[in-house]
Scaffold this active site. Sequence first.
Site, mmCIF file in Angstrom:
data_model
loop_
_atom_site.group_PDB
_atom_site.id
_atom_site.type_symbol
_atom_site.label_atom_id
_atom_site.label_comp_id
_atom_site.label_asym_id
_atom_site.label_seq_id
_atom_site.Cartn_x
_atom_site.Cartn_y
_atom_site.Cartn_z
ATOM 1 N N TYR A 28 0.905 -1.301 -0.334
ATOM 2 C CA TYR A 28 -0.135 -0.309 0.302
ATOM 3 C C TYR A 28 0.896 1.093 -0.048
ATOM 4 O O TYR A 28 0.712 2.243 0.160
ATOM 5 C CB TYR A 28 -0.591 -0.040 1.175
ATOM 6 C CG TYR A 28 -2.234 -1.447 1.536
ATOM 7 C CD1 TYR A 28 -2.967 -0.995 0.463
ATOM 8 C CD2 TYR A 28 -1.441 -2.071 1.629
ATOM 9 C CE1 TYR A 28 -3.381 -2.415 0.679
ATOM 10 C CE2 TYR A 28 -2.658 -3.833 2.359
ATOM 11 C CZ TYR A 28 -3.738 -3.174 1.664
ATOM 12 O OH TYR A 28 -4.442 -4.834 1.138
ATOM 13 N N SER A 29 2.191 1.248 -0.558
ATOM 14 C CA SER A 29 2.860 2.124 -0.702
ATOM 15 C C SER A 29 3.128 3.569 -0.864
ATOM 16 O O SER A 29 2.534 3.733 -1.782
ATOM 17 C CB SER A 29 4.310 1.912 -0.917
ATOM 18 O OG SER A 29 5.239 2.881 -0.712
#
Length: 302
Positions: free
Chosen positions: A63-64
Amino acid sequence: MRPVKNQYVTLPILTEKQLTLCIKREDLTHPLISGNKYRKLKYNIATAKDQGFDTLLTFGGAYSNHIAATAYAGKLHGLRTIGIIRGEELEVKWKENPTLRKASEDGMHFKFVSREVYRQKESHIFLQLLEKEFRNFYLLPEGGSNALAVKGCEEILDAEDRDFDIVCCAVGTGATIAGIANSATSEQQVLGFPALKGDFLNQDIRKFAHKENWKLLTEYHFGGYAKVTPELVHFINDFREKTHVPLDSVYTGKMIFGILDMVKKDYFPPKTKILAIHTGGLQGIAGVNQRLKMKNLPLIHV
Ligand SMILES: *Cc1c(COP(=O)(O)O)cnc(C)c1O
């Protein structure tokens, strides 16, 4: 890039304690490369191009914000992008992940690795394997944090911000707070709110920060990196309703929660002027909501 606005926040608790809180809306700098990730990429991309690279390679979780920003920036600048992503299990289901789906649409190529391999991402052997597989690339470390990233983050504060007594930011790897501390005055105090547990951060920040004008408040990580509690979700929704400022649950929500908790506990003397940096991260909300929904928990309002 759009000009960054400083937005003053009014809340009864701030009036009562005679404090000024202003939010620097770095989340509005760019719709997709938002906040500090834009700052961290700026000089890295310029250097990559100067040195004749046509590919950026970097690392990140599913989810960076950094993965999302790198993919989009690569597309914008005509650079190929490769993301080394933590978690082998994603190989078959990454299309369900909103961050990775968008990064792929922006042209990023993924290589999924186990958590064990991911931990060794800085080792010589792993980098050699990557060079065999992908040839020539400009390497961006995890979170995009290196000296050029810090240089970019030194541009977050501008001359008008010298008026504030306190500057606050969320902390992941520490590159952003280092840049902010370097460009803050020695009279200003920079407060960092780590999004994760652990004591290693002070040393990491010292590698890049030239001044002693900063300090970490380690009580507001809500259980650790990417952990989100119903209390935090409620706080983010309530804050948005009252101030119209959206916050993410990994970084900026924890920072603003921390600031207001310290306000309640009289940490700041009356008349203190506080500037909080909104470092962005709003792209991550869709992924957080996906996980909250599976657990039947209240969602972050969008
Ligand atoms: C990456 C990130 C941070 C942390 O920045 P570091 O330089 O790694 O400390 C803070 N806020 C947001 C929204 C981020 O995406």
